[in-house]
Design a protein around this motif. Structure first.
Motif, short mmCIF file in Angstrom:
data_model
loop_
_atom_site.label_atom_id
_atom_site.label_comp_id
_atom_site.label_asym_id
_atom_site.label_seq_id
_atom_site.Cartn_x
_atom_site.Cartn_y
_atom_site.Cartn_z
N GLU A 550 45.34 32.65 43.33
CA GLU A 550 46.08 33.90 42.83
C GLU A 550 45.86 34.14 41.21
O GLU A 550 45.73 35.34 40.88
CB GLU A 550 47.43 33.78 43.01
N TYR A 551 45.68 33.03 40.58
CA TYR A 551 45.67 33.22 39.35
C TYR A 551 44.61 32.71 38.40
O TYR A 551 44.42 32.96 37.21
CB TYR A 551 47.13 32.45 38.46
N ILE A 552 43.42 32.11 39.01
CA ILE A 552 42.24 31.55 38.18
C ILE A 552 41.10 32.40 38.74
O ILE A 552 40.66 32.53 39.97
CB ILE A 552 42.20 30.08 38.43
N ALA A 553 40.41 33.31 37.94
CA ALA A 553 39.21 33.73 38.39
C ALA A 553 38.19 32.93 38.57
O ALA A 553 38.13 31.54 38.08
CB ALA A 553 38.70 34.97 37.08
N PRO A 554 36.86 33.33 39.32
CA PRO A 554 35.89 32.42 39.49
C PRO A 554 35.23 32.19 38.32
O PRO A 554 34.68 30.90 38.26
CB PRO A 554 34.88 33.57 40.36
N SER A 555 35.30 32.66 37.13
CA SER A 555 34.94 32.19 35.80
C SER A 555 35.80 31.30 35.23
O SER A 555 35.04 30.64 34.25
CB SER A 555 34.92 33.62 34.92
N GLY A 556 36.86 30.67 35.75
CA GLY A 556 37.82 29.81 35.33
C GLY A 556 38.61 30.38 34.44
O GLY A 556 39.58 29.72 33.54
N ARG A 557 38.82 31.86 33.88
CA ARG A 557 39.79 32.16 33.18
C ARG A 557 40.99 32.49 34.02
O ARG A 557 40.89 33.15 35.00
CB ARG A 557 39.38 33.53 32.79
N LEU A 558 42.11 32.26 33.34
CA LEU A 558 43.51 32.35 33.91
C LEU A 558 43.90 34.03 33.99
O LEU A 558 43.34 34.51 32.66
CB LEU A 558 44.52 31.60 33.31
N ALA A 559 44.44 34.15 34.81
CA ALA A 559 44.52 35.70 35.08
C ALA A 559 45.31 36.21 33.74
O ALA A 559 45.07 37.57 33.50
CB ALA A 559 45.76 36.08 36.12
N HIS A 560 46.35 35.83 33.16
CA HIS A 560 46.93 36.50 31.84
C HIS A 560 46.35 35.84 30.60
O HIS A 560 46.84 36.48 29.44
CB HIS A 560 48.28 36.23 32.00
N ASN A 561 45.60 35.04 30.63
CA ASN A 561 44.67 34.47 29.50
C ASN A 561 45.87 34.22 28.37
O ASN A 561 45.48 34.67 27.22
CB ASN A 561 43.63 35.56 28.98
N ASP A 562 46.55 33.65 28.67
CA ASP A 562 47.69 33.40 27.46
C ASP A 562 48.19 31.89 27.41
O ASP A 562 47.55 31.09 28.40
CB ASP A 562 49.25 34.09 27.85
N GLN A 563 48.80 31.60 26.23
CA GLN A 563 48.88 30.06 26.06
C GLN A 563 49.77 29.33 26.90
O GLN A 563 49.40 28.28 27.26
CB GLN A 563 49.39 30.09 24.52
#
Length: 774
Positions: A550-563
């Motif tokens: 749900e929250y991790i893109a295939p690129s490894g970036r988390l959905a909200h990109n927050d700390q």
């Protein structure tokens, strides 16, 4: 994937009661003074004269409790020095009683016992001014007491008398008004109330006590008043000495801060009057401190009306955890002050229950604050019985559907007509039911607290699962609705024109869904609940997989990109191996792009530095921790804070107060960073396989910017101490262990590592040296 909660509840519910009740065969009656006119009116006493042919040779015990607050006097002498007795609980669960050896206060012949009563938490205002609750647990103040020496010598019953006191009004938020001209005298009888004696339990934690008084550091005139600065924000009260004419009055206001022009400012107290008034009797030197209230303040403004002079004044801090159990010191004075600020905020808010703040019209036992701070609390104080008692109230307030209250003791549960919906079930707040017992187990090594709490843990994780009918928690933004969550409360967003990324409520809830389910599975394993442990592990794994989907893109970036998302996900191993490197890079960039400013709120902040440390990003951890801008821990220290703030931006750089409608300057939650200082920087990591300090895992994280570091803690085995120092890039780490404790080096194979005595260390002193990696 379903979990049979009934089995756990049925098997363990019977065990819970024996940890929460201790039988005593009371024969006394709970008696209410008929002189009492109700909440917010002049206080009353109950009393009785009695004869003793002789004083018994052995100890004579006074067992005493009350609905409301009490203070007992035997032959005119105060019994004990405990404060705010009988304490604060869910009074429909339990009312504490205290026992005192009063042999030295008795005499042969005529004696008199009086019990003075105040409204206290029982019936004075609870909640804030927009929705105040009065008479929350009942509308009758009352007392129960037995004097016994093998047999009962005296007990409360319908033969006692009552009358009015010099306390003209008192309340937790109100303060206290005292007229010393009033001489207590019996004017009324009492009424014996119907009362369930099974509610009475011995006080479940240490009593509230006075700390060493503080004298003003500075005093100055403010018009006709005098302002006194005690140099420390604390949960406390004023003790004053005054001389003057009968009828003259002293009025004392309290505040935490001064405005930019040094003006007295307590707007953030909101609907709490938080004042003292004292009317003199004119009979020489008079000393007064309140009996039935306390305050959160650093400054006191004293007004004198009439012919009177204040000859002495002092602040008396009070707390349920008076003894310091741990500390941390390094080469940065502001960090040392931050640790001291945390200690003061813990003392100030650990008054019977872990409150959010000690000053405004709130002072509630918020579960979220207690959850994030529990580990730090146990490092800095002996918090075992204090938090165990609190958990019993949390479990009592837990809703039938499993939702855990936002705060406990919870007035909303008893007054649903004033509080529609359900004030329970928030992310991070409800998780107190799993996290706090786990921290108690780690620190004190006792299984009882896990056994008591496990059925409630299962109900809680079942509730979370039910919100989305699966691993992803479906939240609701409407207060009181099922699924409502505070999210990462007070998470800073930076420039409102281009705000920093923030975590979404459902993502935060799902992260904590995993944390609590994972902890519950560990607890089930420890308790020998094999089937429950297996089912919970399976459920935790399902949440792990669903979170990644749900929250991790295939690129490894988390959905909200927050700390907060990165910190919690990394700390709790929710990043799949194939995404580790990419996610670490995104995390680093997010922190760097924020110019090393904190981007986390209540639930993310305790995870931020541990996550960076776990990933080996010590450079980022040091820059975030030591940054002097807002939001940052050391900004508040530079601004003169002597306790931890509720909000990162509680004061602007010019000293002006931010949003006085919700702003506390004594709020311990962000002080949870001290757990990282003890476990990360000092390297004293608790071992879940050998809890209670039976074994430590030693892995210090060297931040050269700190210069050096020292930490100590008084464990159940004795004092453990650790320190490291730098000589260029050479590190010398010294560890001292008491008898009964072991430690294992877990810091990895560092350059030039030398372990005196080997990787496993026993009682005594040890020295470890290594070279910092480039």
């Amino acid at each position: 994937m379903g979990l049979d909660t009934l089995t756990a509840a049925k098997d363990l519910a019977a065990n819970v009661e024996r940890f929460t009740k201790t039988e005593r065969a009371w024969t006394a009656q709970m008696i209410a003074p008929l002189s009492d006119a109700g909440q917010g009116t002049q206080a009353s006493f109950v009393g009785r004269d009695f004869e003793l042919g002789k004083v018994p040779s052995g100890p004579v015990w006074l067992h005493v409790s009350a609905q409301g607050l009490y203070r007992a006097f035997l032959n005119g002498v105060r019994v004990g020095d405990d404060l705010l007795t009988p304490g604060w609980t869910c009074y429909d669960r339990a009312i504490a009683y205290q026992s005192y050896d009063v042999s030295g206060l008795l005499k042969a012949g005529a004696n008199r016992l009086e019990i003075w009563l105040g409204d206290g938490w029982y019936r004075s205002q609870m909640m804030w001014k927009a929705a105040p609750v009065f008479n929350c647990w009942g509308d009758r103040i009352a007392a129960i007491a037995e004097l016994e020496a093998g047999s009962v010598l005296l007990k409360t019953d319908a033969s006692w008398e009552s009358g009015l006191l010099p306390v003209m009004r008192s309340g937790i938020y109100w303060g206290e008004d005292f007229d010393a001209r009033v001489v207590p005298k019996a004017t009324h009888r009492v009424e014996a109330l119907g009362f369930d004696h099974a509610l009475l339990v011995p006080h479940e934690t240490g009593p509230v006590k006075e700390l060493t008084p503080l004298l003003p550091l500075e005093s100055w005139a403010d018009g006709s008043a005098m302002v006194h600065d005690f140099g420390q924000n604390a949960g406390a009260y004023i003790r004053l000495t005054v001389e003057g004419a009968a009828g003259a009055k002293v009025r004392i206001e309290h505040s935490e801060i001064l405005g930019p022009g040094r003006e007295f400012d307590n707007r953030n107290y909101r609907g709490a009057r938080a004042e003292l008034t004292y009317v003199l009797n004119g009979q020489g030197v008079e000393t007064y401190a309140p009996m039935f209230s306390f305050f959160g303040f650093r400054y006191a403004r004293v007004h004198v009306e009439g012919a009177a002079k204040v000859t002495a004044i002092e602040m008396v801090p009070v707390t349920s955890v008076p003894d310091l159990a741990g500390g941390f010191e390094c080469g940065v004075p502001q960090v040392n002050r931050l640790v001291l600020n945390t200690i003061w905020s813990q003392r100030s808010n650990f008054i019977e229950i872990p409150t959010d703040c000690p000053q405004r019209d709130e002072r509630l036992g918020w579960t979220g604050d207690a959850q994030v701070f529990a580990g730090t609390a146990c490092w800095l104080a002996d918090a075992e019985t204090f938090l165990t008692k609190y958990l019993r109230d949390v479990r009592h307030d837990q809703r039938p559907n499993g939702a855990v209250p936002h705060f406990s003791p919870d007035p909303t549960r008893l007054h649903p007509e004033q509080f529609p919906g359900d004030w329970a079930g928030s992310t991070g707040w409800g998780d107190a039911i799993t996290v706090i017992p786990w921290q108690l187990y780690l620190h004190y090594g006792k299984v009882d607290v896990l056994r008591e709490s496990f059925p409630a843990m299962v109900k809680w994780v079942d509730y979370l699962w039910s919100l989305g009918n699966g691993p992803i928690v479906q939240t609701n933004s409407r207060w009181g609705a099922q699924g409502f969550t505070f999210g990462d409360w007070l998470q800073p967003v930076g420039d409102n024109r281009t705000p920093r990324p923030t975590i979404a409520a459902d993502c935060a809830a799902t992260l904590y869904h995993f944390i609590s389910t994972d902890l519950a599975s560990k607890v089930a394993t420890i308790l020998g609940e094999t089937a429950q442990a297996r089912a919970l592990r399976e459920r935790a794994e399902a949440i792990r997989l669903a979170f990644a989907h749900e929250y991790i893109a295939p690129s490894g970036r988390l959905a909200h990109n927050d700390q907060t998302s990165y910190a919690l996900a990394f700390l709790h191993d929710l990043i799949p191996a194939e995404h580790m490197d990419a996610a670490k890079a995104y995390f680093r960039k997010e922190v760097e792009d924020a110019d090393y400013l904190i981007g986390t709120g209540f639930i993310g902040t305790p995870a931020l530095l541990p996550a960076l440390t776990k990933l080996g990003m010590l450079d980022l951890a040091a820059k975030v921790f030591l940054n002097r801008k807002v939001p940052g821990w050391l900004f508040q220290v530079d601004m003169g804070a002597t306790s931890i703030w509720e909000r990162w931006d509680a004061l602007a750089p010019d000293g002006s107060i931010y949003d006085p409608d919700m702003n506390s300057y004594n709020h311990y939650a962000y002080g949870a960073v001290c757990q990282w200082l003890m476990e990360g920087v000092a390297g004293l990591t608790l071992d879940a396989d050998h809890p209670g300090f039976d074994r430590l895992l030693i892995a210090p994280k060297i931040l050269p910017e700190l210069g050096h570091a020292k930490a100590w803690h008084n464990s159940r085995h004795g004092r453990v101490a650790a320190e490291w120092a730098l000589n260029g890039n050479k590190v010398t780490y010294r560890l001292t262990l008491p008898a009964g404790m072991q430690a294992v080096w877990a810091g990895g194979d560092l350059p030039d590592l030398q372990l005196s005595g080997g990787a496993t260390m026993g009682p005594g002193s040890h020295e470890i040296t290594f070279t910092l990696k480039n």
